[in-house]
Scaffold this active site. Structure first.
Site, PDB file in Angstrom:
ATOM      1  N   SER A   1       0.516  -6.168  -4.414  1.00  0.00           N
ATOM      2  CA  SER A   1      -0.327  -6.347  -5.597  1.00  0.00           C
ATOM      3  C   SER A   1      -1.599  -5.512  -5.590  1.00  0.00           C
ATOM      4  CB  SER A   1      -0.665  -7.825  -5.811  1.00  0.00           C
ATOM      5  OG  SER A   1       0.501  -8.537  -6.088  1.00  0.00           O
ATOM      6  N   SER A   2      -1.446  -4.244  -5.257  1.00  0.00           N
ATOM      7  CA  SER A   2      -2.595  -3.342  -5.377  1.00  0.00           C
ATOM      8  C   SER A   2      -3.043  -3.260  -6.834  1.00  0.00           C
ATOM      9  CB  SER A   2      -2.243  -1.952  -4.851  1.00  0.00           C
ATOM     10  OG  SER A   2      -1.124  -1.415  -5.540  1.00  0.00           O
TER      11      SER A   2
ATOM     12  N   ASP B   1       0.180 -12.743  -9.337  1.00  0.00           N
ATOM     13  CA  ASP B   1      -0.610 -11.840  -8.498  1.00  0.00           C
ATOM     14  C   ASP B   1      -2.101 -11.929  -8.830  1.00  0.00           C
ATOM     15  OD1 ASP B   1       1.968 -11.137  -7.852  1.00  0.00           O
ATOM     16  OD2 ASP B   1       1.915  -9.239  -8.957  1.00  0.00           O
TER      17      ASP B   1
ATOM     18  N   GLY C   1       2.219   0.363  -3.663  1.00  0.00           N
ATOM     19  CA  GLY C   1       3.673   0.469  -3.749  1.00  0.00           C
ATOM     20  C   GLY C   1       4.403  -0.330  -2.684  1.00  0.00           C
ATOM     21  N   ALA C   2       3.709  -1.287  -2.072  1.00  0.00           N
ATOM     22  CA  ALA C   2       4.315  -2.073  -0.992  1.00  0.00           C
ATOM     23  C   ALA C   2       4.623  -3.501  -1.435  1.00  0.00           C
ATOM     24  CB  ALA C   2       3.382  -2.097   0.220  1.00  0.00           C
ATOM     25  N   GLY C   3       4.393  -3.807  -2.708  1.00  0.00           N
ATOM     26  CA  GLY C   3       4.629  -5.169  -3.180  1.00  0.00           C
ATOM     27  C   GLY C   3       3.519  -6.121  -2.763  1.00  0.00           C
TER      28      GLY C   3
ATOM     29  N   HIS D   1       9.902 -14.662  -8.294  1.00  0.00           N
ATOM     30  CA  HIS D   1      10.412 -14.519  -9.665  1.00  0.00           C
ATOM     31  C   HIS D   1      10.424 -15.845 -10.424  1.00  0.00           C
ATOM     32  CE1 HIS D   1      11.748 -10.199  -9.863  1.00  0.00           C
ATOM     33  NE2 HIS D   1      11.483 -10.345  -8.586  1.00  0.00           N
TER      34      HIS D   1
ATOM     35  N   GLU E   1      -2.013  -5.648 -17.454  1.00  0.00           N
ATOM     36  CA  GLU E   1      -0.788  -5.168 -16.796  1.00  0.00           C
ATOM     37  C   GLU E   1       0.399  -5.167 -17.776  1.00  0.00           C
ATOM     38  OE1 GLU E   1      -0.597  -5.658 -12.869  1.00  0.00           O
ATOM     39  OE2 GLU E   1       1.442  -4.888 -12.720  1.00  0.00           O
TER      40      GLU E   1
ATOM     41  N   SER F   1     -11.956   7.430  -7.798  1.00  0.00           N
ATOM     42  CA  SER F   1     -11.402   6.605  -6.734  1.00  0.00           C
ATOM     43  C   SER F   1     -11.328   7.414  -5.454  1.00  0.00           C
ATOM     44  CB  SER F   1      -9.997   6.139  -7.137  1.00  0.00           C
ATOM     45  OG  SER F   1      -9.279   5.715  -5.993  1.00  0.00           O
TER      46      SER F   1
HETATM   47  C1  GLA Z   1       5.736  -9.139  -8.954  1.00  0.00           C
HETATM   48  C2  GLA Z   1       5.126  -9.651 -10.245  1.00  0.00           C
HETATM   49  C3  GLA Z   1       4.838 -11.133 -10.165  1.00  0.00           C
HETATM   50  C4  GLA Z   1       6.066 -11.910  -9.685  1.00  0.00           C
HETATM   51  C5  GLA Z   1       6.674 -11.259  -8.455  1.00  0.00           C
HETATM   52  C6  GLA Z   1       7.971 -11.894  -8.049  1.00  0.00           C
HETATM   53  O1  GLA Z   1       4.796  -9.243  -7.936  1.00  0.00           O
HETATM   54  O2  GLA Z   1       3.938  -8.960 -10.522  1.00  0.00           O
HETATM   55  O3  GLA Z   1       4.390 -11.608 -11.412  1.00  0.00           O
HETATM   56  O4  GLA Z   1       7.013 -12.029 -10.710  1.00  0.00           O
HETATM   57  O5  GLA Z   1       6.898  -9.879  -8.644  1.00  0.00           O
HETATM   58  O6  GLA Z   1       7.771 -13.200  -7.608  1.00  0.00           O
END
Ligand code: GLA
Length: 365
Positions: free
Chosen positions: A111-112, A157, A107-109, A20, A145, A53
């Site tokens: 960055s798909s 990301d 959905g796993a964080g 963040h 995005e 897809s």
């Molecule tokens: C997500 C956002 C990023 C970043 C992170 C937290 O992945 O897409 O820009 O803010 O959360 O570090």
């Protein structure tokens, strides 16, 4: 049913540390995953762009020359948003037929969405015959995005997806987007970075990410600084509002931790020495920024107890993945301990894999 003009790819990412901080003009230290989104594309056979897809049932159509925010909902919005962002930047965008496939967990964080945007971006630029550098393309992907899909994220990301390199971390100063590739010699030191996907559902669009952004903006305004990047620990400690103070303290201490980790790794220290910074980052996200959930707290804590040198949640939070820095020999014990802790609580089993820094977006064939 016909041969593509080419195939392009872009990877997901794991953030080693710096959470963040990217919308506070701060520092982040992600790397590109071996997991990728692949785009096969060819000039359109009809007058419209089509997108399909391997992971989705529907075929989505729109006009590249005209698509605007609001036109394309759902997963294909990330694709259409890239067309729109390139067009807005003055680049030619052809009508194309696109087929996608991806092994980036959704959905796993991890960055798909950035992988999708960047893969489409490199494909479109190449097909149109324009040269857009990796950083400008990452900026356009973020624009897709933020302004097309409507997710208020920072730019980490997309920069990680574009700039990743094997055995390197992408040390990014988000104030001016300068990058230093930092060594991360895991294999040489007998180490594995274990990714533990908690399977706890997470989303940015649900507002909590935006609330954290608003708190950070309020803190910067109260301190009279351009961004929290410029705040001092003493000034933060004197903030009157308790919640805003904790939010700001996370950002200020997290920026220091990123710089400490980079100093250790760039100085050639054993990567095990970054463990305490990973642990401190997790505690700060849990107690000050309040973006963890029980699934990730348990995974981080149990991994540490089972021998990890350090562990923390990675990504936007409210679920997603934990990373644990482990000796290769300890991986089965760490994995087993987290699986047992989840089973004891009646939670569905986590998905775990070892991740090493990999190549950023480019052309495959
Ligand atoms: C997500 C956002 C990023 C970043 C992170 C937290 O992945 O897409 O820009 O803010 O959360 O570090």
């Amino acid at each position: 049913g016909r041969a593509p003009a080419g195939a392009w790819f872009a990877p997901g990412r794991v953030n080693l540390i710096g959470e963040h901080t990217d919308y506070n003009d701060g520092f982040v230290l992600p790397f590109a995953l071996p997991h990728r989104t692949v785009v096969a594309a060819a000039p359109a056979s009809g007058s419209r762009t089509t997108v399909s897809s391997a992971q989705e049932a529907d075929v989505v159509e729109f006009r590249a020359a005209a698509v605007v925010p609001g036109d394309v909902p759902g997963w294909a919005g990330y694709v259409a948003g890239m067309f729109w962002a390139l067009r807005e930047a003055g680049h030619p965008v052809p009508e194309v037929d696109i087929v996608l496939d991806s092994d980036v967990p959704v959905g796993a964080g991890l960055s798909s969405s950035a992988a999708l945007e960047c893969a489409v971006g490199v494909a479109l630029a190449d097909l149109a015959g324009v040269v857009v550098g990796p950083s400008p393309l990452a900026v356009l992907a973020r624009r897709a995005e933020n302004d097309f899909v409507g997710a208020p994220t920072g730019g980490m990301d997309q920069m990680a997806s574009m700039h990743g390199r094997p055995e390197r971390l992408v040390f990014l100063d988000t104030r001016d987007d300068t990058i230093e590739l930092t060594p991360f010699p895991l294999a040489e030191h007998g180490l594995t970075l274990l990714v533990i996907d908690s399977r706890a559902p997470h989303a940015h669009a649900d507002g909590r990410y935006g609330e954290r952004r608003a708190d950070c903006a309020a803190a910067a305004a109260a301190l009279g600084v351009r961004a929290l990047r410029d705040a001092t620990p003493d000034a933060v400690a004197a903030l009157p509002d308790e919640r805003i103070r904790r939010r700001a303290r996370h950002i200020v201490t997290e920026n220091d931790r990123v710089r400490d980790v980079v100093a250790l790794l760039a100085g050639g220290s054993d990567p095990r020495t970054i463990g305490p910074a990973l642990d401190a980052s997790h505690a700060s996200m849990r107690d000050d920024f309040e973006i963890t959930v029980p699934h990730v707290d348990v995974a981080a804590e149990v991994a540490r107890e089972a021998g990890a040198h350090g562990s923390r949640m990675t990504g936007g939070g409210f679920g997603g993945c934990v990373i644990a820095l482990c000796d290769d020999a300890d991986v089965p014990a760490v994995r087993g301990a987290v699986e047992k802790a989840y089973a004891d609580r009646g939670w569905s089993a986590p998905v775990t894999f070892g991740a090493a820094p990999s190549e950023g977006a480019g052309r495959l064939a």
